[in-house]
Design a protein around this motif. Structure first.
Motif, PDB file in Angstrom:
ATOM      1  N   LEU A 150       0.946  -1.258   0.043  1.00 37.08           N
ATOM      2  CA  LEU A 150      -0.069   0.018   0.050  1.00 37.08           C
ATOM      3  C   LEU A 150       0.784   1.400   0.115  1.00 37.08           C
ATOM      4  O   LEU A 150       0.320   2.610  -0.604  1.00 37.08           O
ATOM      5  CB  LEU A 150      -0.843  -0.099   1.205  1.00 37.08           C
ATOM      6  CG  LEU A 150      -2.291  -0.883   1.058  1.00 37.08           C
ATOM      7  CD1 LEU A 150      -2.895  -1.030   2.603  1.00 37.08           C
ATOM      8  CD2 LEU A 150      -3.109  -0.238   0.057  1.00 37.08           C
ATOM      9  N   ALA A 151       1.970   1.341   0.636  1.00 37.43           N
ATOM     10  CA  ALA A 151       2.822   2.269   0.685  1.00 37.43           C
ATOM     11  C   ALA A 151       3.268   2.834  -0.793  1.00 37.43           C
ATOM     12  O   ALA A 151       3.698   3.968  -0.983  1.00 37.43           O
ATOM     13  CB  ALA A 151       4.224   1.907   1.511  1.00 37.43           C
ATOM     14  N   THR A 152       3.237   1.899  -1.710  1.00 36.77           N
ATOM     15  CA  THR A 152       3.578   2.521  -3.004  1.00 36.77           C
ATOM     16  C   THR A 152       2.392   2.949  -3.989  1.00 36.77           C
ATOM     17  O   THR A 152       2.499   3.105  -4.925  1.00 36.77           O
ATOM     18  CB  THR A 152       4.183   1.061  -3.788  1.00 36.77           C
ATOM     19  OG1 THR A 152       3.153   0.242  -4.015  1.00 36.77           O
ATOM     20  CG2 THR A 152       5.361   0.471  -3.110  1.00 36.77           C
ATOM     21  N   TRP A 153       1.070   2.747  -3.333  1.00 40.04           N
ATOM     22  CA  TRP A 153       0.156   3.020  -4.108  1.00 40.04           C
ATOM     23  C   TRP A 153      -0.297   4.400  -3.778  1.00 40.04           C
ATOM     24  O   TRP A 153       0.495   5.252  -3.372  1.00 40.04           O
ATOM     25  CB  TRP A 153      -1.310   2.342  -3.591  1.00 40.04           C
ATOM     26  CG  TRP A 153      -1.197   0.822  -3.823  1.00 40.04           C
ATOM     27  CD1 TRP A 153      -0.171   0.203  -4.098  1.00 40.04           C
ATOM     28  CD2 TRP A 153      -2.307   0.009  -3.688  1.00 40.04           C
ATOM     29  NE1 TRP A 153      -0.554  -1.232  -4.380  1.00 40.04           N
ATOM     30  CE2 TRP A 153      -1.681  -1.332  -4.112  1.00 40.04           C
ATOM     31  CE3 TRP A 153      -3.418   0.064  -3.373  1.00 40.04           C
ATOM     32  CZ2 TRP A 153      -2.478  -2.460  -4.191  1.00 40.04           C
ATOM     33  CZ3 TRP A 153      -4.385  -1.062  -3.601  1.00 40.04           C
ATOM     34  CH2 TRP A 153      -4.104  -2.480  -3.597  1.00 40.04           C
ATOM     35  N   SER A 154      -1.323   5.028  -4.452  1.00 41.08           N
ATOM     36  CA  SER A 154      -1.691   6.696  -4.582  1.00 41.08           C
ATOM     37  C   SER A 154      -2.268   6.886  -3.432  1.00 41.08           C
ATOM     38  O   SER A 154      -2.752   6.115  -2.506  1.00 41.08           O
ATOM     39  CB  SER A 154      -2.656   6.931  -5.655  1.00 41.08           C
ATOM     40  OG  SER A 154      -4.002   6.419  -5.509  1.00 41.08           O
ATOM     41  N   ASP A 184       2.039   3.685   9.962  1.00 45.59           N
ATOM     42  CA  ASP A 184       2.900   2.676   9.671  1.00 45.59           C
ATOM     43  C   ASP A 184       3.189   2.796   7.839  1.00 45.59           C
ATOM     44  O   ASP A 184       4.265   2.239   7.821  1.00 45.59           O
ATOM     45  CB  ASP A 184       2.331   1.191   9.941  1.00 45.59           C
ATOM     46  CG  ASP A 184       3.600   0.218  10.284  1.00 45.59           C
ATOM     47  OD1 ASP A 184       4.765   0.463  10.691  1.00 45.59           O
ATOM     48  OD2 ASP A 184       3.127  -0.659   9.725  1.00 45.59           O
ATOM     49  N   ILE A 185       2.050   2.648   7.442  1.00 51.57           N
ATOM     50  CA  ILE A 185       2.004   2.761   6.064  1.00 51.57           C
ATOM     51  C   ILE A 185       3.037   4.169   5.516  1.00 51.57           C
ATOM     52  O   ILE A 185       3.884   3.950   4.494  1.00 51.57           O
ATOM     53  CB  ILE A 185       0.931   2.775   5.343  1.00 51.57           C
ATOM     54  CG1 ILE A 185      -0.232   1.480   5.585  1.00 51.57           C
ATOM     55  CG2 ILE A 185       0.836   3.234   3.645  1.00 51.57           C
ATOM     56  CD1 ILE A 185      -1.461   1.384   5.146  1.00 51.57           C
ATOM     57  N   ALA A 186       2.984   5.016   6.251  1.00 46.71           N
ATOM     58  CA  ALA A 186       3.578   6.387   5.807  1.00 46.71           C
ATOM     59  C   ALA A 186       5.181   6.050   6.166  1.00 46.71           C
ATOM     60  O   ALA A 186       5.952   6.423   5.291  1.00 46.71           O
ATOM     61  CB  ALA A 186       3.057   7.402   6.760  1.00 46.71           C
ATOM     62  N   ARG A 187       5.531   5.622   7.135  1.00 47.49           N
ATOM     63  CA  ARG A 187       6.716   4.948   7.491  1.00 47.49           C
ATOM     64  C   ARG A 187       7.391   3.967   6.449  1.00 47.49           C
ATOM     65  O   ARG A 187       8.466   4.187   5.695  1.00 47.49           O
ATOM     66  CB  ARG A 187       6.979   4.188   8.939  1.00 47.49           C
ATOM     67  CG  ARG A 187       6.895   5.469   9.921  1.00 47.49           C
ATOM     68  CD  ARG A 187       7.255   4.572  11.491  1.00 47.49           C
ATOM     69  NE  ARG A 187       6.386   3.478  11.669  1.00 47.49           N
ATOM     70  CZ  ARG A 187       5.116   3.848  12.474  1.00 47.49           C
ATOM     71  NH1 ARG A 187       5.002   5.066  12.838  1.00 47.49           N
ATOM     72  NH2 ARG A 187       4.323   2.850  12.757  1.00 47.49           N
ATOM     73  N   ALA A 188       6.535   3.318   6.206  1.00 50.48           N
ATOM     74  CA  ALA A 188       6.985   1.968   4.855  1.00 50.48           C
ATOM     75  C   ALA A 188       7.193   2.738   3.712  1.00 50.48           C
ATOM     76  O   ALA A 188       8.126   2.331   2.918  1.00 50.48           O
ATOM     77  CB  ALA A 188       5.837   1.036   4.919  1.00 50.48           C
ATOM     78  N   LYS A 189       6.483   3.716   3.500  1.00 48.78           N
ATOM     79  CA  LYS A 189       6.726   4.613   2.242  1.00 48.78           C
ATOM     80  C   LYS A 189       8.006   5.341   2.167  1.00 48.78           C
ATOM     81  O   LYS A 189       8.840   5.260   1.402  1.00 48.78           O
ATOM     82  CB  LYS A 189       5.312   5.727   2.149  1.00 48.78           C
ATOM     83  CG  LYS A 189       5.772   6.309   0.600  1.00 48.78           C
ATOM     84  CD  LYS A 189       4.515   7.500   0.644  1.00 48.78           C
ATOM     85  CE  LYS A 189       4.455   8.054  -0.746  1.00 48.78           C
ATOM     86  NZ  LYS A 189       4.302   7.355  -1.826  1.00 48.78           N
ATOM     87  N   ASN A 190       8.329   5.799   3.309  1.00 49.38           N
ATOM     88  CA  ASN A 190       9.643   6.545   3.490  1.00 49.38           C
ATOM     89  C   ASN A 190      10.672   5.831   3.597  1.00 49.38           C
ATOM     90  O   ASN A 190      12.005   5.850   3.149  1.00 49.38           O
ATOM     91  CB  ASN A 190       9.614   7.680   4.837  1.00 49.38           C
ATOM     92  CG  ASN A 190      10.939   8.164   5.053  1.00 49.38           C
ATOM     93  OD1 ASN A 190      11.068   9.184   4.271  1.00 49.38           O
ATOM     94  ND2 ASN A 190      11.562   7.852   6.103  1.00 49.38           N
TER      95      ASN A 190
END
Length: 253
Positions: A150-154, A184-190
């Motif tokens: 999900l971290a790579t999705w829009s 947590d998703i935001a952290r994964a994106k970073n």
């Protein structure tokens, strides 16, 4: 309603598929009455469909108990799926290489609606039977694999998932707060990876890295499960993460 209005939609076939989906890891064999209860269909319809599916080789029927269970035909369908998905053939050699080098359980997870599904699983010697079988589905929001994909999705897709996708409490440590999952998703994106601790199984730490496609989006992830009695997050990131990043990076998405 939309399905019923679609002239191409075959309601009888859909009901038959609903009957097949009544079977899962907690319901490996079902009586006619149990099939009726789990599908919500009329008894006469369930009886006809179960008989037809048995006659066509999709269901086995115990002559003594009259209970139904999946047949070997399901394995034939899985076999066909493995040949049809090119990601499987690209990922398997990389996962084997990782497994041999590190001796830890490594999986390929793919997005499946609002769940993840494990399509490849290479267990280690400590892995339990339930954690070594392909096809297991888990709510995506509760897993490191789902969150890192999900971290790579829009932003819009992530918002929709956070608002609508299911969350199931599997252990006392399972995070069910959607704002915490969003963080947590935001952290994964970073970070480019996601780590969860005790979310689906106690004493298990999960590390997942996305398999990025050419458009920058991930619909699959490489995931490692380790014992929290052996690893902490610092050791996991120091010893396993670099290799897992290399493994995922070597798989064309």
């Amino acid at each position: 309603m939309e399905k019923k209005q679609n002239p191409l939609f075959v309601g009888t076939l859909a009901k038959g598929l609903r009957l097949l989906r009544a079977f899962d890891e907690s319901h490996v064999s079902l009586s006619l009455a149990e099939l009726v209860a789990r599908t919500g269909l009329e008894k006469s319809a369930v009886q006809r469909m179960a008989h037809t599916l048995h006659h066509e080789g999709m269901l086995e029927r115990d002559p003594g108990t009259r209970r139904y269970r999946p047949s070997h035909a399901w394995l034939e369908l899985a076999y066909a799926y493995y040949w049809s998905d090119p990601l499987i053939s690209r990922a398997l050699p990389k996962l084997v290489e990782f497994s041999r080098a590190y001796g830890e359980t490594v999986n390929l997870a793919q997005i499946s609606g609002d769940h993840i599904i494990y399509s490849l699983r290479l267990p280690n010697q400590r892995t339990q039977f339930a954690a070594s079988i392909v096809g297991r589905r888990l709510p995506a929001l509760g897993t490191a694999s789902g969150r890192v994909m999900l971290a790579t999705w829009s932003k819009e897709e992530v918002t929709h998932a956070l608002e609508n996708w299911p969350i199931r409490s599997a252990t006392p440590k399972t995070i069910t707060d959607r704002e915490a999952i969003a963080e947590d998703i935001a952290r994964a994106k970073n970070d480019g990876y996601s780590i969860t601790d005790g979310q689906m199984m106690l004493n298990e730490i999960s590390l997942a890295v996305p398999v990025i496609s050419i458009d920058g989006r991930a619909n699959a992830a490489v995931q490692v499960s380790v014992s929290s009695l052996t690893y902490d997050e610092a050791r996991l990131k120091g010893e396993i993460l670099p290799a897992l990043l290399d493994t995922a990076g070597g798989i064309p998405g």
